[in-house]
Design a protein around this motif. Structure first.
Motif, PDB file in Angstrom:
ATOM      1  N   ASN A  49      10.661   1.396  -3.586  1.00 12.57           N
ATOM      2  CA  ASN A  49       9.508   0.497  -3.536  1.00 12.57           C
ATOM      3  C   ASN A  49       8.835   0.317  -4.898  1.00 12.57           C
ATOM      4  N   GLY A  50       9.474   0.843  -5.928  1.00 11.90           N
ATOM      5  CA  GLY A  50       8.983   0.583  -7.270  1.00 11.90           C
ATOM      6  C   GLY A  50       8.051   1.630  -7.863  1.00 11.90           C
ATOM      7  N   TYR A  51       7.972   2.786  -7.220  1.00 13.11           N
ATOM      8  CA  TYR A  51       7.123   3.849  -7.765  1.00 13.11           C
ATOM      9  C   TYR A  51       7.983   5.058  -8.123  1.00 13.11           C
ATOM     10  N   GLY A  52       7.974   5.431  -9.401  1.00 14.47           N
ATOM     11  CA  GLY A  52       8.903   6.451  -9.901  1.00 14.47           C
ATOM     12  C   GLY A  52       8.418   7.887  -9.795  1.00 14.47           C
ATOM     13  N   LEU A  87       1.980   1.487   3.139  1.00 16.03           N
ATOM     14  CA  LEU A  87       0.629   0.997   2.848  1.00 16.03           C
ATOM     15  C   LEU A  87       0.544   0.443   1.432  1.00 16.03           C
ATOM     16  N   MET A  88       1.121   1.215   0.475  1.00 10.04           N
ATOM     17  CA  MET A  88       1.085   0.769  -0.914  1.00 10.04           C
ATOM     18  C   MET A  88       1.914  -0.499  -1.095  1.00 10.04           C
ATOM     19  N   ALA A  89       3.083  -0.524  -0.451  1.00 11.67           N
ATOM     20  CA  ALA A  89       3.981  -1.668  -0.607  1.00 11.67           C
ATOM     21  C   ALA A  89       3.366  -2.941  -0.028  1.00 11.67           C
ATOM     22  N   SER A  90       2.540  -2.781   1.027  1.00 16.57           N
ATOM     23  CA  SER A  90       1.980  -3.965   1.668  1.00 16.57           C
ATOM     24  C   SER A  90       0.571  -4.277   1.164  1.00 16.57           C
ATOM     25  N   VAL A 140      -6.135   2.139   4.522  1.00 20.64           N
ATOM     26  CA  VAL A 140      -5.543   3.373   3.986  1.00 20.64           C
ATOM     27  C   VAL A 140      -6.312   4.588   4.507  1.00 20.64           C
ATOM     28  N   ALA A 141      -7.634   4.523   4.439  1.00 17.60           N
ATOM     29  CA  ALA A 141      -8.454   5.659   4.870  1.00 17.60           C
ATOM     30  C   ALA A 141      -8.296   5.926   6.363  1.00 17.60           C
ATOM     31  N   LEU A 142      -8.320   4.860   7.178  1.00 16.79           N
ATOM     32  CA  LEU A 142      -8.229   5.030   8.628  1.00 16.79           C
ATOM     33  C   LEU A 142      -6.851   5.532   9.048  1.00 16.79           C
ATOM     34  N   THR A 143      -5.798   4.991   8.413  1.00 11.53           N
ATOM     35  CA  THR A 143      -4.449   5.463   8.733  1.00 11.53           C
ATOM     36  C   THR A 143      -4.329   6.947   8.424  1.00 11.53           C
ATOM     37  N   THR A 144      -4.830   7.347   7.249  1.00  5.74           N
ATOM     38  CA  THR A 144      -4.765   8.758   6.873  1.00  5.74           C
ATOM     39  C   THR A 144      -5.494   9.616   7.901  1.00  5.74           C
TER      40      THR A 144
END
Lengths: 231, 108
Positions: free
Chosen positions: A34-37, A60-63, A70-74
């Motif tokens: 997804n582009g994060y190393g 979440l980051m990709a979308s 983000v907070a609620l999902t976590t």
């Protein structure tokens, strides 16, 4: 503190090592796709350190999800950790300087190793044992994430199904607890409540209802848990 | 997504997770004597939660086809059976996992 504690902590965490390295590799690969190393893998595994949330975090980051999402999902994915904390309050009570890290590093797998009665460790070495188990587990997870991020593409054999090692870990802990108690009220409540909620709410949304039902059942049914409380 | 947005997302995930993990200790940890109900839950919850985690790991099994549940059933029973027999965690997990991998890769 003898070498014995270090050795025991290491041996006890070997099952987690297998699972974490493999799942960590999976995470690292997916994150890179997804582009994060590597630095992202390192930061997430060091600071978030919650396996299923990190997987969810990638999407979440990709979308470009909103910060509220983000907070609620976590909150929803990780709220089971609140339960782990409740059952570790007495065990971690006098852990002093070690306590913040012990609490921070309380993942599903670490919890499964520290929540049971520890045989073969002196009372005075117990907190050291908890710390070593917690730290070993995080090292495995971080290492796996980095391997996946940096070398993911060149793993030579199929690892399909190797994530069953974590299922197997929970099954052995469950079996061990079952063999060590005469009263199975809590174990059976947990089993029935979770299966029931899985059937009603489906595979994606049943953890929170399960936890609520478990808490209610255990509190209401206190008198059935008799001998377990004595242990 | 911009790098800054992703970075803040990671920070939020980390902070919320840390908050959840510390909350029970903040609420109940300071008291001299832990409330009775919490001590009780501390003793029974591990049993119930381990059951929950086992079910959680098996949440995607399906009875629509043999391959949808038989590998989990066989490998899970082998893991538990071996543990009852030998009381060796590593042996149970190692063999259970190998059996599962063989089943999903070669049989089903």
């Amino acid at each position: 503190m003898g070498k014995g504690v270090v050795k025991k902590a290491f041996i006890d965490t070997i099952p987690v090592m297998t699972g974490y390295v493999v799942l960590g590799i999976g995470f690292g690969i997916l994150l890179r796709t997804n582009g994060y190393g590597g630095l992202w893998a390192l930061a997430m595994s060091v600071f978030i350190y919650a396996g299923s949330m990190q997987y969810a975090g990638i999407s979440l980051m990709a979308s470009s999800a909103s910060f509220i999402t983000v907070a609620l999902t976590t909150l929803m994915v990780n709220c089971r950790h609140f339960f782990y904390g409740i059952s570790m309050i007495d065990k971690y009570k006098d852990a002093g300087k070690k306590k913040p890290y012990l609490i921070f590093a309380l993942t599903d797998e670490t919890y499964s190793l520290v929540c049971k009665d520890i045989d073969g460790v002196d009372e005075k070495d117990l907190k050291k044992y908890y710390l070593l188990v917690s730290a070993f587990d995080q090292v495995y997870w971080v290492t796996g994430s980095l391997i996946g991020s940096l070398l993911g593409a060149i793993i030579p054999f199929s690892t399909e199904g190797i994530d069953f090692s974590l299922t197997a870990l929970f099954i052995t802990v469950f079996t061990d607890q079952w063999l060590h108690t005469k009263n199975h009220f809590a174990a059976i409540s947990g089993l029935i409540a979770t299966v029931l909620m899985r059937l009603i709410f489906g595979a994606d949304n049943f953890l929170i209802p399960s936890m609520v039902l478990i808490a209610v059942t255990l509190i209401m049914g206190r008198k059935f848990a008799g001998s377990e409380v004595e242990k | 997504m911009s790098r800054a947005h992703a970075m803040i997302s990671v920070a939020i995930m980390a902070l919320v997770t840390i908050m959840i993990r510390f909350l029970p200790f903040v609420i109940f940890g300071k008291k001299q004597n832990t409330p009775k109900i919490i001590t009780y839950l501390g003793k029974v919850l591990p049993h119930a939660i381990m059951a929950m985690l086992v079910v959680y790991c098996l949440k995607n099994i399906s009875f629509a086809s043999v391959g949808g549940f038989l590998p989990e059933l066989i490998a899970g029973a082998a893991t538990a059976g071996l543990y009852v027999w030998k009381k060796n965690t590593l042996l149970s997990i190692g063999l259970g996992t190998v059996i599962y991998m063989l089943l999903v890769q070669l049989v089903f």
